[in-house]
Write an enzyme that holds these catalytic residues in place. Sequence first.
Site, PDB file in Angstrom:
ATOM      1  N   ALA A 137       0.816  -1.218   0.000  1.00 48.08           N
ATOM      2  CA  ALA A 137       0.000   0.000   0.000  1.00 48.08           C
ATOM      3  C   ALA A 137       0.848   1.264   0.000  1.00 48.08           C
ATOM      4  O   ALA A 137       0.379   2.331  -0.373  1.00 48.08           O
ATOM      5  CB  ALA A 137      -0.910  -0.012   1.223  1.00 48.08           C
ATOM      6  N   LYS A 138       2.096   1.148   0.433  1.00 48.30           N
ATOM      7  CA  LYS A 138       3.044   2.268   0.449  1.00 48.30           C
ATOM      8  C   LYS A 138       2.443   3.518   1.095  1.00 48.30           C
ATOM      9  O   LYS A 138       2.545   4.618   0.574  1.00 48.30           O
ATOM     10  CB  LYS A 138       3.576   2.548  -0.960  1.00 48.30           C
ATOM     11  CG  LYS A 138       4.262   1.306  -1.567  1.00 48.30           C
ATOM     12  CD  LYS A 138       4.939   1.529  -2.879  1.00 48.30           C
ATOM     13  CE  LYS A 138       5.724   0.328  -3.365  1.00 48.30           C
ATOM     14  NZ  LYS A 138       4.913  -0.845  -3.793  1.00 48.30           N
TER      15      LYS A 138
END
Lengths: 275, 275
Positions: B95-96
């Site tokens: 998801a960073k």
Amino acid sequence: MTTQHLVDQIHKKKSFLCIGLDVDLDKIPKHLLATEDPIFEFNKAIIDATHHLAVAYKPNTAFYEAYGLKGWQSLQKTIMYLNEQHPNIFTIADAKRGDIGNTSTMYAKAFFEDLAFDSVTVAPYMGKDSVEPFLNFKDKHTIMLALTSNQGAFNFQTKTVEGVELYKKVLETSKTWKNAENLMYVVGATKAEFLSDIRKIIPDSFLLVPGVGAQGGSLQEVCEYGMNDQIGLLINSSRGILYASKGEDFAEAAKVQAELLQSEMMSILLKKTGA
Amino acid sequence: MTTQHLVDQIHKKKSFLCIGLDVDLDKIPKHLLATEDPIFEFNKAIIDATHHLAVAYKPNTAFYEAYGLKGWQSLQKTIMYLNEQHPNIFTIADAKRGDIGNTSTMYAKAFFEDLAFDSVTVAPYMGKDSVEPFLNFKDKHTIMLALTSNQGAFNFQTKTVEGVELYKKVLETSKTWKNAENLMYVVGATKAEFLSDIRKIIPDSFLLVPGVGAQGGSLQEVCEYGMNDQIGLLINSSRGILYASKGEDFAEAAKVQAELLQSEMMSILLKKTGA
């Protein structure tokens, strides 16, 4: 929305206020919890009460994702409501995304096409090919983190890289990217003293400025150092407006807080334009 | 899942393969498009065919968000299926994410509590207080971007900051954060030659390594420079496995590709352990 349209709205409304829709179910009035979609009901009431005072709304995706599928649905309903009822409002998905090229394209589709936001915030760490896919979209805006309002900004952003602080390197480098005219930048209000230097690098870009209010930033200072000929500022307030009252009068209380900010902005704008 | 449990699974399965579930509706077999939830049906078939060969699965959230509410639902069904059918599989939400403290806590709740992933990827740009909220969760893992597999990594990550490259500064600094034992790092396989230096800074941490296959990284090189006594590597392959065939035999073809990688890993593990 084009940048010129946003500037026109700022002059029309005498406001460059952005309201952050960071809805925490633990903080909203209790009577809303009995409704089918408390987050949307809360947002709708806030928007209805403040849309004449603000030029932009900014839901932060974290607050929707935390409630899973139901939260994503509330986000979808909120942006649809804004786009249908207030097409002149500039919308920001505060998502801080960024990934390798083909993946960033999927994020751009998510926010620009599926949800139809005018803009999305992105993180710079992965560089050019993680941001350019967002910049390809016409009349959409990519708001890149430069110097954030939190304490952690001093861990990396202000460290010196090839003679300049990292956040300046980020500004200088990103200016050269394809369709860079679609870039805006996040600069925290808690770091207003940095704005003069920032304006030397990006005189024309819009800045999204969080951190006024709850985080302690000063509106006057931000405008003194950060405003340009096109105004070039969107000042965000979230908690100070949303949670002004925990009672049934929450929307009215939010309106009062938004009015305080908007009237301060109007005064600054009048001074600037000499009107 | 504890790190030790993950290490045990690696030895049991003789594999440190992570399969990236980056599902693009334009690339999956046409016959699946007629089903109610093509993304989930695709993932389920891939998982059913490969779960004995992989120790981890990694959906990248971009590919789900691009399909809006329906996409988020597919993500939810995928992680539920993994957790119910294969509780020994390590799950990664790619998801960073990263934001100011209270907002990062909401992201942590989204991925660790609502979706019940074992881990989530985060971006380092906003510093300590944007990452520590993730590290507070016991037996959950926070996988921070260090040196990514894309070309844009050279824009900022490899620039020199106070005498060391930024990605090394990120490694050195994050080691000192509270609950740093819950940190893992992303290092791209396309930059295997950097791994010796990286191991000097973080000898014990697990590394998530994308970029083998479609992006051109070498498994042998990554292992030569990156493996530690606990193995310490999760090698991700996405497109090379998922899209090995566009026909009705896609799951079987995916299994063949996963077997190729797993058998190479088994051979490396056998050499290492001398068994």
